[in-house]
Write a protein that holds these residues in place. Structure first.
Motif, short mmCIF file in Angstrom:
data_model
loop_
_atom_site.label_atom_id
_atom_site.label_comp_id
_atom_site.label_asym_id
_atom_site.label_seq_id
_atom_site.Cartn_x
_atom_site.Cartn_y
_atom_site.Cartn_z
N ARG A 1 45.26 37.75 34.85
CA ARG A 1 45.64 37.11 36.12
C ARG A 1 44.66 37.56 37.18
NH1 ARG A 1 51.45 37.36 39.29
NH2 ARG A 1 50.60 36.97 41.37
N SER B 1 41.17 37.69 39.52
CA SER B 1 39.78 37.89 39.14
C SER B 1 39.30 39.26 39.57
CB SER B 1 38.88 36.79 39.71
OG SER B 1 38.80 36.89 41.11
N PRO C 1 40.98 34.49 34.18
CA PRO C 1 41.30 33.23 33.51
C PRO C 1 40.52 32.04 34.06
CG PRO C 1 43.30 34.42 34.06
CD PRO C 1 42.17 35.16 34.71
N ASP C 2 40.13 32.07 35.32
CA ASP C 2 39.39 30.96 35.92
C ASP C 2 37.89 31.26 36.05
OD1 ASP C 2 41.71 29.43 36.20
OD2 ASP C 2 42.18 30.39 38.11
N CYS C 3 37.44 32.32 35.40
CA CYS C 3 36.02 32.70 35.44
C CYS C 3 35.36 32.38 34.11
CB CYS C 3 35.89 34.20 35.71
SG CYS C 3 36.62 34.73 37.28
N SER D 1 40.42 38.85 43.80
CA SER D 1 41.57 38.05 44.23
C SER D 1 42.57 38.95 44.95
CB SER D 1 42.22 37.39 43.01
OG SER D 1 42.49 38.36 42.01
#
Length: 166
Positions: free
Chosen positions: A73, A75, A95-97, A116
């Motif tokens: 969760r 970054s 997860p978004d990297c 984040s």
């Protein structure tokens, strides 16, 4: 303890991990953890770590063991250093990297910067856990609680590969 309980599967809920972040918010270090293993003597150390933006992970290394982490969760940025504090690499994780996980060899200097508002990662390393031998902190980085930490965290946040943090 009977064999069934000793070997039963355990789960970790999303609510439990959200609670971990709430606990981190109440702690001066702005991070906390939840062990999945039974204790420091276990041969494999497995834990979730909840971190909030602004937590300071002092650059360190594990001379005798490697370390694997998976950001589940938020970054984070993993920085690796040479022994004198020069940044060797920066890796965005989450997860978004592009990258989700890291695997460090024994002796690699590293630190994490939370990018984040909060982040959770799963850590795995060989045990047993011995606080006297598991980690060696960089003498070129301020100790936790030092008045120099906010300025050094700013350096960690902005330093480029090839530049020194000292």
């Amino acid at each position: 303890m009977n064999a069934r309980n000793r070997f039963s599967m355990r789960t970790v809920s999303n609510a439990e991990l959200a609670g971990l972040l709430e606990q981190a918010a109440a702690r001066p270090r702005r991070r906390t953890h939840r062990l999945l293993h039974q204790g420091p003597g276990d041969p494999i150390q497995r834990l979730f770590i909840g971190l909030l933006h602004g937590t300071y992970v002092r650059p360190h290394r594990h001379p005798l063991v490697g370390e694997t982490g998976i950001v589940v969760r938020g970054s984070c940025e993993l920085l690796t250093f040479d022994g004198s504090g020069t940044v060797l690499a920066r890796h965005q994780l989450g997860p978004d990297c592009e990258n989700l996980a890291f695997d460090l060899k024994p002796g690699e200097w590293h630190s994490l910067v939370v990018r984040s508002a909060d982040a959770l990662f799963f850590e795995l390393k060989p045990g047993p856990y011995d606080p006297e031998t598991i980690s060696e902190f960089a003498d070129w980085a301020p100790a936790e609680g030092s008045v120099a930490v906010p300025g050094f965290l700013e350096i960690l946040t902005n330093v480029r590969v090839g530049e020194s943090v000292v």
